[in-house]
Design an enzyme around this catalytic site. Structure first.
Site, PDB file in Angstrom:
ATOM      1  N   LYS A   1       0.843  -0.966  -0.019  1.00 39.17           N
ATOM      2  CA  LYS A   1      -0.034  -0.109   0.010  1.00 39.17           C
ATOM      3  C   LYS A   1       0.781   1.241   0.086  1.00 39.17           C
ATOM      4  CE  LYS A   1      -4.377   0.821   2.674  1.00 39.17           C
ATOM      5  NZ  LYS A   1      -4.977   0.809   3.885  1.00 39.17           N
TER       6      LYS A   1
HETATM    7  C1  E4P Z   1      -8.380   1.226   3.966  1.00 42.41           C
HETATM    8  O1  E4P Z   1      -7.283   0.724   3.239  1.00 42.41           O
HETATM    9  C2  E4P Z   1      -8.209   2.558   4.869  1.00 42.41           C
HETATM   10  O2  E4P Z   1      -7.134   2.542   5.531  1.00 42.41           O
HETATM   11  C3  E4P Z   1      -9.368   2.625   5.873  1.00 42.41           C
HETATM   12  O3  E4P Z   1     -10.527   2.175   5.072  1.00 42.41           O
HETATM   13  C4  E4P Z   1      -9.367   3.966   6.393  1.00 42.41           C
HETATM   14  O4  E4P Z   1     -10.882   4.138   7.333  1.00 42.41           O
HETATM   15  P1  E4P Z   1     -11.042   5.237   8.139  1.00 42.41           P
HETATM   16  O5  E4P Z   1     -11.179   6.442   7.506  1.00 42.41           O
HETATM   17  O6  E4P Z   1     -12.282   4.736   8.943  1.00 42.41           O
HETATM   18  O7  E4P Z   1      -9.719   5.499   9.085  1.00 42.41           O
END
Ligand code: E4P
Length: 217
Positions: free
Chosen positions: A83
């Site tokens: 990522k």
């Molecule tokens: C996924 O890859 C993201 O890191 C995640 O969905 C972020 O979610 P949040 O906005 O609830 O922290």
């Protein structure tokens, strides 16, 4: 539509995997911190629970260090998906990694133009954050609609991974639009099965079944 669990909690991931509904997992530095676990150890454990992509995020901001971190992370397991943030260095890293067959999830996407760049960089997944978009007075689902339109216009293979999902309506809208994946907190995945009429129906059927005095087993 694929369902990913947005968590680093092993028990939750295991429970979801056992339902057969889990297609992958996403983590981020905040979720790792919340788990209290060692990043490498917990990522390896998650990769052993699901065969699907498991996103593990780099924390460097420059391309060279991102590549070094990715080199370590991708050795954890074959299903690790690196990522990277949606920055120029992140996109450069994405291009380099996907060029040699590594899965890449470009994260922190908040505009359709950013998603266009991710696709051009060969991303396996782009992660638009709908919940955080909504929190800031924008419509997260409009963003998903725009990205779907653009990717379909140019037949990009990059999968739209709807992230920052907060509730069942985000999932429903994502499915209507034709998003490829939604990553959700486990409680949101489980909540999709809830319906008051299902509960009421079961109650009624069981009450009538009891009157028959029969048993199946
Ligand atoms: C996924 O890859 C993201 O890191 C995640 O969905 C972020 O979610 P949040 O906005 O609830 O922290």
């Amino acid at each position: 539509m694929k369902f990913f669990a947005d968590t680093a909690e092993i028990d939750d991931i295991r429970e979801l995997a056992e339902t057969g509904l889990l297609d992958g997992v996403t983590t981020n530095p905040s979720l790792i911190a919340k788990s209290g676990r060692d990043f490498m150890e917990v990522t390896k454990e998650i990769c052993g629970i699901t065969d699907g992509p498991v996103s593990a995020e780099v924390v460097a901001l420059d391309h060279e260090t991102m590549m070094k971190e990715a080199e370590i992370l991708r050795k954890i397991a074959d299903n690790v998906c690196i990522k990277v943030p949606l920055t120029i260095d992140g996109l450069k890293t994405c291009k380099a990694l996907t060029g040699d067959g590594t899965m890449v999830n470009v994260t922190l996407c908040f505009s359709a133009n950013q998603a266009l760049l991710a696709a051009k960089a060969g991303a396996t997944f782009v992660s638009p954050f709908v919940g955080r978009h909504d929190d800031n007075g924008f419509d997260g689902m409009d963003l998903i609609r725009d990205i779907r339109l653009i990717y379909d216009n140019y037949l990009f293979d990059t999968e739209i991974l709807v992230a920052s999902v907060r509730h069942a309506t985000h999932v429903l809208e994502s499915a209507r639009i034709g998003a490829d994946v939604a990553t959700m907190p486990p409680k949101v995945i489980k909540a999709l099965a809830n319906h008051v009429l299902t509960d009421k129906g079961i109650e009624g059927f069981l009450a009538d079944w009891a009157k028959t005095g029969q048993s199946i087993l």
